[in-house]
Design a protein around this motif. Structure first.
Motif, PDB file in Angstrom:
ATOM      1  N   ASN A  46       0.805  -1.209   0.000  1.00  0.00           N
ATOM      2  CA  ASN A  46       0.000   0.000   0.000  1.00  0.00           C
ATOM      3  C   ASN A  46       0.842   1.266   0.000  1.00  0.00           C
ATOM      4  O   ASN A  46       0.456   2.274  -0.597  1.00  0.00           O
ATOM      5  N   THR A  53      -3.044   5.428  -6.613  1.00  0.00           N
ATOM      6  CA  THR A  53      -4.448   5.420  -6.206  1.00  0.00           C
ATOM      7  C   THR A  53      -5.037   6.821  -6.231  1.00  0.00           C
ATOM      8  O   THR A  53      -6.199   7.021  -6.628  1.00  0.00           O
ATOM      9  N   PHE A  69      -9.384  -4.229  -7.754  1.00  0.00           N
ATOM     10  CA  PHE A  69      -7.982  -4.410  -7.372  1.00  0.00           C
ATOM     11  C   PHE A  69      -7.566  -5.878  -7.447  1.00  0.00           C
ATOM     12  O   PHE A  69      -8.308  -6.768  -7.042  1.00  0.00           O
ATOM     13  N   GLY A  72      -6.057  -7.814  -3.960  1.00  0.00           N
ATOM     14  CA  GLY A  72      -6.852  -6.909  -3.159  1.00  0.00           C
ATOM     15  C   GLY A  72      -6.139  -6.300  -1.979  1.00  0.00           C
ATOM     16  O   GLY A  72      -6.631  -5.328  -1.399  1.00  0.00           O
ATOM     17  N   SER A  75      -5.352  -2.266  -1.518  1.00  0.00           N
ATOM     18  CA  SER A  75      -6.508  -1.362  -1.600  1.00  0.00           C
ATOM     19  C   SER A  75      -6.669  -0.460  -0.379  1.00  0.00           C
ATOM     20  O   SER A  75      -7.697   0.207  -0.248  1.00  0.00           O
ATOM     21  N   HIS A  78      -7.176   3.180  -1.333  1.00  0.00           N
ATOM     22  CA  HIS A  78      -8.521   3.262  -1.913  1.00  0.00           C
ATOM     23  C   HIS A  78      -9.572   3.366  -0.813  1.00  0.00           C
ATOM     24  O   HIS A  78     -10.512   4.172  -0.914  1.00  0.00           O
ATOM     25  N   LYS A  79      -9.424   2.594   0.230  1.00  0.00           N
ATOM     26  CA  LYS A  79     -10.376   2.661   1.347  1.00  0.00           C
ATOM     27  C   LYS A  79     -10.322   4.031   2.023  1.00  0.00           C
ATOM     28  O   LYS A  79     -11.350   4.601   2.392  1.00  0.00           O
ATOM     29  N   PRO A 101     -10.723  -5.465  -0.443  1.00  0.00           N
ATOM     30  CA  PRO A 101     -11.964  -4.812  -0.847  1.00  0.00           C
ATOM     31  C   PRO A 101     -13.163  -5.622  -0.371  1.00  0.00           C
ATOM     32  O   PRO A 101     -13.133  -6.860  -0.393  1.00  0.00           O
ATOM     33  N   ASP A 109     -16.321  -0.603  -3.516  1.00  0.00           N
ATOM     34  CA  ASP A 109     -15.672  -1.921  -3.603  1.00  0.00           C
ATOM     35  C   ASP A 109     -16.551  -2.851  -4.421  1.00  0.00           C
ATOM     36  O   ASP A 109     -17.746  -2.992  -4.158  1.00  0.00           O
TER      37      ASP A 109
END
Length: 642
Positions: A46, A53, A69, A72, A75, A78-79, A101, A109
């Motif tokens: 990440n 992102t 993703f 995953g 992510s 993204h969150k 996700p 998601d």
């Protein structure tokens, strides 16, 4: 108020300047390092996708434009950008954010399955659906951490190339790694694109020269796309993607927000499938990762956010440690033993074997199906391969186990790490399906060792089998203390270890693998209530031992405990064998229910589904009280205090 606190959704990014986005990237990295250091999780991947992102969510309109993703675990950013900042205090904990996700968490998601190499198929299906419905929505698939080494990704690319009308952007997050440096021909090709500086240097020189021309410099440069393509073909060949007929752009700096935004905007406007190749660095911005091996911080427990050192010292070895040691010793004795991993050399414990025997280790990438069939070929060539996987990933290669390895009676050994309930990684990572699936395979032999001694014993026996598939499954938990047998019934694969005798017992508790300790706990609690119970462990759970059937037939009540699905599990198989033998013993089977389990600690998950010694003993007692003939009840002993 920080920039990060002001972001309530992706649309908030569109008003930010380039400098503000760069400042936001710094804030995101600091947040990730602080929060994930406290909860554990996938930190390195990440940290490497922060700018990427940000650029994706600045250019595309999530959730109208779906972002999928793969894998995953990259992510987290993204969150953060989709309104879940506060949830990071309980990341991967019961009631907190999933580490992957999760559609139940957010409309942003789309896919909760965290197994690799599936996003392109999801994205292609979504894009085809929108095209058929006449909706001008662009689908984004973020593919990284070795996911392109999986065969399913290339099946999807083949199909995508056949549909030039699809509004689909494939973002390749190329950090050169999965858990460890990505291997294979594809990885080598991408590495060539990443490292060939001639293309970027030449293009930069052309740009500077042409743009110096008075009045016409910029227009001329903009008209040189065809020449640019020719330069790229010579200096950094793109044939792998161009031959598929898919538009390609890159490689670009995955940490330059302006460049990313420009390329992604062009890809979105193209209106057809586009691959955007971004080069990133895993662990970027975390000094401990940058100064050491960044793969060390791929997935972490609780660590010091400044030094990267674990906050709790490991005082007890894991099953993976025990397997790693056993494989090195086995390799020293047996030159015919080779090992195969699917992009998880260190997580499955093969790092030491690779160091000791570098010519006898094969990393095939995220390709479990290929791993099994390649192993079958190695076996036919006179070697004995050991394929080390996570239990949950074996699901993907069931057909190969059945119709390649087993049908051809090849002597391969498969070891399944993280078998049973794993907990924090959620539904897709619980290794709770393997015994039910593998029980369908003719001739397959499966061992579930209860301790390190039995693990070594099972591995030694497995590599001696040259005409059948052998499987050894074990937990991700700490190794239990040795659990010695007081007696043995039978020998070889049919042997049953007697762990607890009980005078006059009419109840037999059968424990498998990690649940042997629970089986002993159940017997202790029954004894506290005046019910005598014997405890046994059939080391080789499949096929069902005839000696176990004969032994169990002599009891009124048989209780089985397995860290696997109840449906199709070894308990149900024992019940079927007893019925075939016309035995009158009643069988109570305990295992994982046939449902997807929400993430949480292993103990929390087991408590929720009733798989604890106390809960099992209570149900057994209820059965005995309802049918007293099922077990003799005497005066209860004093309650235990421990």
């Amino acid at each position: 108020m920080s920039l990060l606190d002001s972001i309530t959704g992706p649309r908030d990014l569109r008003t930010l300047s380039r400098r503000q986005l760069e400042d936001l990237a710094d804030e995101i990295r600091s947040f990730l390092i602080t929060k994930v250091s406290r909860t554990g999780g996938h930190l390195g991947p990440n940290l490497g996708v922060v700018e990427l992102t940000l650029a994706i969510h600045k250019v595309f309109d999530s959730p109208n434009d779906p972002v999928v993703f793969d894998t995953g675990h990259q992510s987290y950013v993204h969150k953060m950008l989709t309104g879940r900042l506060e949830g990071f205090d309980r990341l991967r904990q019961r009631g907190g954010l999933s580490g992957y996700p999760e559609p139940a968490e957010s409309e942003h998601d789309w896919v909760s399955n965290s197994h690799a190499s599936t996003a392109l198929s999801w994205a292609e299906g979504l894009a085809k659906g929108y095209a058929l419905r006449g909706e001008k929505r662009t689908v984004v698939a973020v593919v990284g951490d070795g996911a392109l080494t999986g065969g399913m990704a290339w099946e999807a690319l083949n199909s995508i190339a056949d549909h030039p009308e699809l509004r689909l952007v494939v973002v390749v997050n190329d950090n050169g790694r999965s858990y460890t440096p990505t291997v294979g021909g594809l990885a080598n090709h991408l590495a060539g694109l990443r490292t060939d500086h001639r293309y970027e240097k030449t293009l930069s020189l052309i740009k500077r020269t042409v743009q110096r021309l008075p009045l016409i410099g910029r227009p001329v440069y903009d008209l040189m796309h065809g020449f640019k393509t020719g330069v790229k073909d010579v200096l950094a060949p793109q044939s792998m993607f161009s031959d598929l007929g898919i538009k390609y752009t890159g490689p670009i700096d995955g940490h330059d927000i302006a460049v990313l935004t420009n390329h992604l905007s062009q890809a979105r406007q193209f209106g057809g499938p586009v691959i955007v190749h971004c080069v990133t660095r895993k662990g970027r911005g975390f000094q401990a990762a940058e100064e050491n091996e960044e793969d060390r911080f791929h997935a972490i427990g609780k660590i010091n956010e400044f030094t990267g050192e674990p906050l709790t010292a490991s005082v007890q070895a894991t099953w993976t440690d025990a397997f790693a040691e056993a494989m090195v010793q086995l390799g020293q004795r047996r030159p015919d033993v080779v090992a195969i991993t699917a992009a998880m050399l260190y997580p499955v414990g093969l790092g030491r074997f690779a160091a000791a025997f570098p010519d006898r280790i094969y990393d095939v990438g995220i390709a479990e199906q290929h791993a099994i069939v390649s192993a079958a070929g190695l076996a036919r060539a006179g070697l004995h391969p050991v394929v080390a996987l996570y239990a949950t990933f074996l699901n993907r290669a069931f057909d190969q186990v059945l119709l390649d390895a087993s049908l051809h009676r090849t002597g391969i050994t498969i070891t399944l790490d993280r078998a049973g309930v794993t907990g924090t990684d959620g539904a897709s990572h619980n290794g709770m399906w393997d015994m039910s699936l593998l029980g369908l395979v003719p001739g397959l032999q499966l061992a579930a060792p209860r301790d390190q001694t039995r693990l070594v014993e099972a591995l030694d026996r497995a590599v001696d089998v040259d005409d059948a598939v052998t499987v050894i499954r074990y937990s991700k938990e700490r190794l239990p203390d040795e659990i010695p047998a007081v007696a043995h019934v039978g020998d070889g694969a049919a042997r049953v270890d007697v762990l607890r005798r009980a005078e006059g017992a009419r109840v037999l508790v059968v424990g498998y693998g990690q649940f042997v300790g629970m089986a002993i706990g159940v017997a202790d609690r029954l004894a506290d209530q005046g019910v005598a119970a014997a405890v046994v462990d059939p080391l080789w759970a499949l096929p069902v031992s005839p000696d176990l059937v004969r032994m169990a037939a002599g009891y009124d009540l048989v209780v089985t405990l397995e860290d696997n699905l109840v449906e199709g599990g070894v308990g149900q198989k024992l019940r079927a064998r007893l019925a075939e033998a016309d035995a009158s013993a009643r069988v109570l089977t305990f295992g994982v229910p046939q449902q997807f389990l929400t993430h949480g600690s292993r103990d929390e998950v087991l408590e929720e589904v009733g798989l604890t010694a106390a809960r099992v003993a209570m149900e057994v007692l209820g059965t005995i009280l309802a049918q007293p003939s099922a077990g003799a009840v005497t005066e209860p002993a004093s309650p235990r205090t421990s």
